[in-house]
Design a protein around this motif. Sequence first.
Motif, PDB file in Angstrom:
ATOM      1  N   LEU A   1       0.827  -1.202   0.000  1.00 12.00           N
ATOM      2  CA  LEU A   1       0.000   0.000   0.000  1.00 12.00           C
ATOM      3  C   LEU A   1       0.864   1.256   0.000  1.00 12.00           C
ATOM      4  CD1 LEU A   1      -2.765   1.285   0.036  1.00 12.00           C
ATOM      5  CD2 LEU A   1      -2.756   1.137   2.533  1.00 12.00           C
ATOM      6  N   ARG A   2       1.954   1.224   0.762  1.00 15.76           N
ATOM      7  CA  ARG A   2       2.852   2.383   0.806  1.00 15.76           C
ATOM      8  C   ARG A   2       3.363   2.727  -0.594  1.00 15.76           C
ATOM      9  NH1 ARG A   2       6.199   0.368   4.047  1.00 15.76           N
ATOM     10  NH2 ARG A   2       5.444   1.314   5.994  1.00 15.76           N
ATOM     11  N   ALA A   3       3.772   1.695  -1.331  1.00 20.44           N
ATOM     12  CA  ALA A   3       4.280   1.918  -2.687  1.00 20.44           C
ATOM     13  C   ALA A   3       3.196   2.508  -3.584  1.00 20.44           C
ATOM     14  CB  ALA A   3       4.800   0.603  -3.275  1.00 20.44           C
ATOM     15  N   ARG A   4       1.971   2.039  -3.405  1.00 26.76           N
ATOM     16  CA  ARG A   4       0.870   2.541  -4.238  1.00 26.76           C
ATOM     17  C   ARG A   4       0.549   3.997  -3.897  1.00 26.76           C
ATOM     18  NH1 ARG A   4      -4.618  -0.843  -5.648  1.00 26.76           N
ATOM     19  NH2 ARG A   4      -5.639   0.760  -6.935  1.00 26.76           N
ATOM     20  N   LEU A   5       0.543   4.328  -2.626  1.00 26.90           N
ATOM     21  CA  LEU A   5       0.261   5.695  -2.200  1.00 26.90           C
ATOM     22  C   LEU A   5       1.308   6.669  -2.730  1.00 26.90           C
ATOM     23  CD1 LEU A   5      -0.768   5.043   1.523  1.00 26.90           C
ATOM     24  CD2 LEU A   5      -2.291   5.707  -0.356  1.00 26.90           C
ATOM     25  N   LEU A   6       2.576   6.240  -2.678  1.00 30.72           N
ATOM     26  CA  LEU A   6       3.649   7.092  -3.169  1.00 30.72           C
ATOM     27  C   LEU A   6       3.588   7.232  -4.689  1.00 30.72           C
ATOM     28  CD1 LEU A   6       6.593   5.799  -0.940  1.00 30.72           C
ATOM     29  CD2 LEU A   6       5.475   8.039  -0.780  1.00 30.72           C
ATOM     30  N   ALA A   7       3.309   6.121  -5.375  1.00 25.99           N
ATOM     31  CA  ALA A   7       3.260   6.149  -6.840  1.00 25.99           C
ATOM     32  C   ALA A   7       2.144   7.039  -7.347  1.00 25.99           C
ATOM     33  CB  ALA A   7       3.092   4.729  -7.381  1.00 25.99           C
ATOM     34  N   GLU A   8       1.030   7.073  -6.618  1.00 26.16           N
ATOM     35  CA  GLU A   8      -0.110   7.888  -7.037  1.00 26.16           C
ATOM     36  C   GLU A   8      -0.086   9.274  -6.396  1.00 26.16           C
ATOM     37  OE1 GLU A   8      -3.777   5.762  -6.575  1.00 26.16           O
ATOM     38  OE2 GLU A   8      -3.014   3.961  -7.582  1.00 26.16           O
TER      39      GLU A   8
ATOM     40  N   ALA B   1       7.426  12.154   4.002  1.00 27.75           N
ATOM     41  CA  ALA B   1       7.247  12.914   5.241  1.00 27.75           C
ATOM     42  C   ALA B   1       5.885  12.617   5.859  1.00 27.75           C
ATOM     43  CB  ALA B   1       7.394  14.403   4.964  1.00 27.75           C
ATOM     44  N   GLY B   2       4.868  12.505   5.021  1.00 25.37           N
ATOM     45  CA  GLY B   2       3.533  12.204   5.515  1.00 25.37           C
ATOM     46  C   GLY B   2       3.440  10.817   6.118  1.00 25.37           C
ATOM     47  N   LEU B   3       4.115   9.874   5.487  1.00 20.49           N
ATOM     48  CA  LEU B   3       4.120   8.505   6.009  1.00 20.49           C
ATOM     49  C   LEU B   3       4.839   8.433   7.349  1.00 20.49           C
ATOM     50  CD1 LEU B   3       4.845   6.522   2.722  1.00 20.49           C
ATOM     51  CD2 LEU B   3       2.748   6.388   4.090  1.00 20.49           C
ATOM     52  N   LYS B   4       5.953   9.165   7.464  1.00 19.44           N
ATOM     53  CA  LYS B   4       6.693   9.170   8.726  1.00 19.44           C
ATOM     54  C   LYS B   4       5.881   9.826   9.834  1.00 19.44           C
ATOM     55  CE  LYS B   4      11.279   9.075   6.596  1.00 19.44           C
ATOM     56  NZ  LYS B   4      12.517   9.846   6.290  1.00 19.44           N
ATOM     57  N   ALA B   5       5.153  10.883   9.488  1.00 23.99           N
ATOM     58  CA  ALA B   5       4.307  11.554  10.473  1.00 23.99           C
ATOM     59  C   ALA B   5       3.188  10.628  10.941  1.00 23.99           C
ATOM     60  CB  ALA B   5       3.730  12.836   9.883  1.00 23.99           C
ATOM     61  N   LEU B   6       2.626   9.898   9.990  1.00 21.59           N
ATOM     62  CA  LEU B   6       1.564   8.949  10.334  1.00 21.59           C
ATOM     63  C   LEU B   6       2.087   7.879  11.283  1.00 21.59           C
ATOM     64  CD1 LEU B   6      -1.309   7.833   9.858  1.00 21.59           C
ATOM     65  CD2 LEU B   6      -0.408   6.605   7.877  1.00 21.59           C
ATOM     66  N   ASP B   7       3.284   7.372  11.000  1.00 22.93           N
ATOM     67  CA  ASP B   7       3.872   6.349  11.855  1.00 22.93           C
ATOM     68  C   ASP B   7       4.127   6.896  13.262  1.00 22.93           C
ATOM     69  OD1 ASP B   7       4.757   3.793  12.421  1.00 22.93           O
ATOM     70  OD2 ASP B   7       6.766   4.110  11.630  1.00 22.93           O
ATOM     71  N   ARG B   8       4.594   8.138  13.345  1.00 21.88           N
ATOM     72  CA  ARG B   8       4.818   8.749  14.657  1.00 21.88           C
ATOM     73  C   ARG B   8       3.519   8.870  15.438  1.00 21.88           C
ATOM     74  NH1 ARG B   8       8.257  12.258  11.771  1.00 21.88           N
ATOM     75  NH2 ARG B   8       6.627  13.858  11.721  1.00 21.88           N
ATOM     76  N   ASP B   9       2.462   9.287  14.750  1.00 25.25           N
ATOM     77  CA  ASP B   9       1.162   9.443  15.410  1.00 25.25           C
ATOM     78  C   ASP B   9       0.644   8.095  15.919  1.00 25.25           C
ATOM     79  OD1 ASP B   9       1.263  12.115  14.834  1.00 25.25           O
ATOM     80  OD2 ASP B   9      -0.096  12.009  13.111  1.00 25.25           O
ATOM     81  N   ILE B  10       0.789   7.061  15.083  1.00 18.59           N
ATOM     82  CA  ILE B  10       0.315   5.727  15.459  1.00 18.59           C
ATOM     83  C   ILE B  10       1.111   5.185  16.639  1.00 18.59           C
ATOM     84  CG2 ILE B  10       0.201   3.323  14.705  1.00 18.59           C
ATOM     85  CD1 ILE B  10      -2.052   5.015  13.571  1.00 18.59           C
ATOM     86  N   LYS B  11       2.431   5.365  16.600  1.00 17.22           N
ATOM     87  CA  LYS B  11       3.264   4.895  17.709  1.00 17.22           C
ATOM     88  C   LYS B  11       2.891   5.605  19.006  1.00 17.22           C
ATOM     89  CE  LYS B  11       7.336   3.359  15.101  1.00 17.22           C
ATOM     90  NZ  LYS B  11       8.749   3.653  14.739  1.00 17.22           N
TER      91      LYS B  11
END
Length: 308
Positions: free
Chosen positions: A256-263, A269-279
């Motif tokens: 899914l990460r690859a698909r989100l980035l490709a599209e 940065a957004g993915l890293k922020a999401l991971d920080r929020d989830i953690k």
Amino acid sequence: MLLIRRFEEKAGQLYGMGLIGGFCHLYIGQEAVVVGLQSLARPGDSVITSYRDHGHMLATGMDAAGVMAELTGRAAGYSRGKGGSMHMFSRERGFYGGHGIVAAQVPLGTGLAFAHRYRGDGGVCFCYLGDGAANQGQVYESFNMAALWSLPVVYVIENNRYGMGTSVERASAMRDLARRGESFGIPGFAVDGMDVMAVREGAAGAVARARAGEGPALLEMKTYRYRGHSMSDPAKYRTKEEVEKMRADHDPLDTLRARLLAEALIDDAGLKALDRDIKAVVGEAASLAQSSPEPDPAELYTDVLVTP
């Protein structure tokens, strides 16, 4: 999916620290299945599953802190610390339990579907079971009743290839699990359970069929668990290379990460922020779970059915 992954990783840590007792079955690797299916759910639907249930709870919207508190046997848990990993419940979220007896949830899920039809509420029951449970007799009794009464239920076989420590090849004479409902006239579909979009797309027709009153459907989600059957399972029945290859080639989060980035739907940065929020959410849940008090001994006498 990320919430489920990080939650389960933390649960594994707490188990290793001795803060979670009894059995603990992690959902790591199978996240795309329940998330993809829940994207098709509506308010009023019901969900029921087996003992590998933490991911299903979180996907239905149950609070991570309440789930973690139950895992650690604390009063703030969804079953007030009396159910543990395998026995939680939330009527508000339409989650009717993880069940510790193999396949026990299937006739119960069929009953939930009967209730939806009887009440005419338009709801669908999402009834999950594993490949090991697919060989249990009560599954086929349930299939028969569901087909006979055209019940609104979607049976989801999460085929992670190993029922406890036994591979599907050794346990099932007929390994195409999507066909298990054929003798009852139940249509079946095999779906890539490691791709959340494939799950959503592959399940849409089955859910729509059940919702339209056309009867049950069966989905075989071809998935894979990275950890052992439970935390106490060393998983020596498969090679380390097999697990590493699945992680490298088919991880649902990476796909899914690859698909989100490709599209260009999100950037790194957004993915890293999401991971920080989830953690942060998971960390807070773990802290609250450990600080919550244990159940009062008087809880031993509650939730007991007494008949004259």
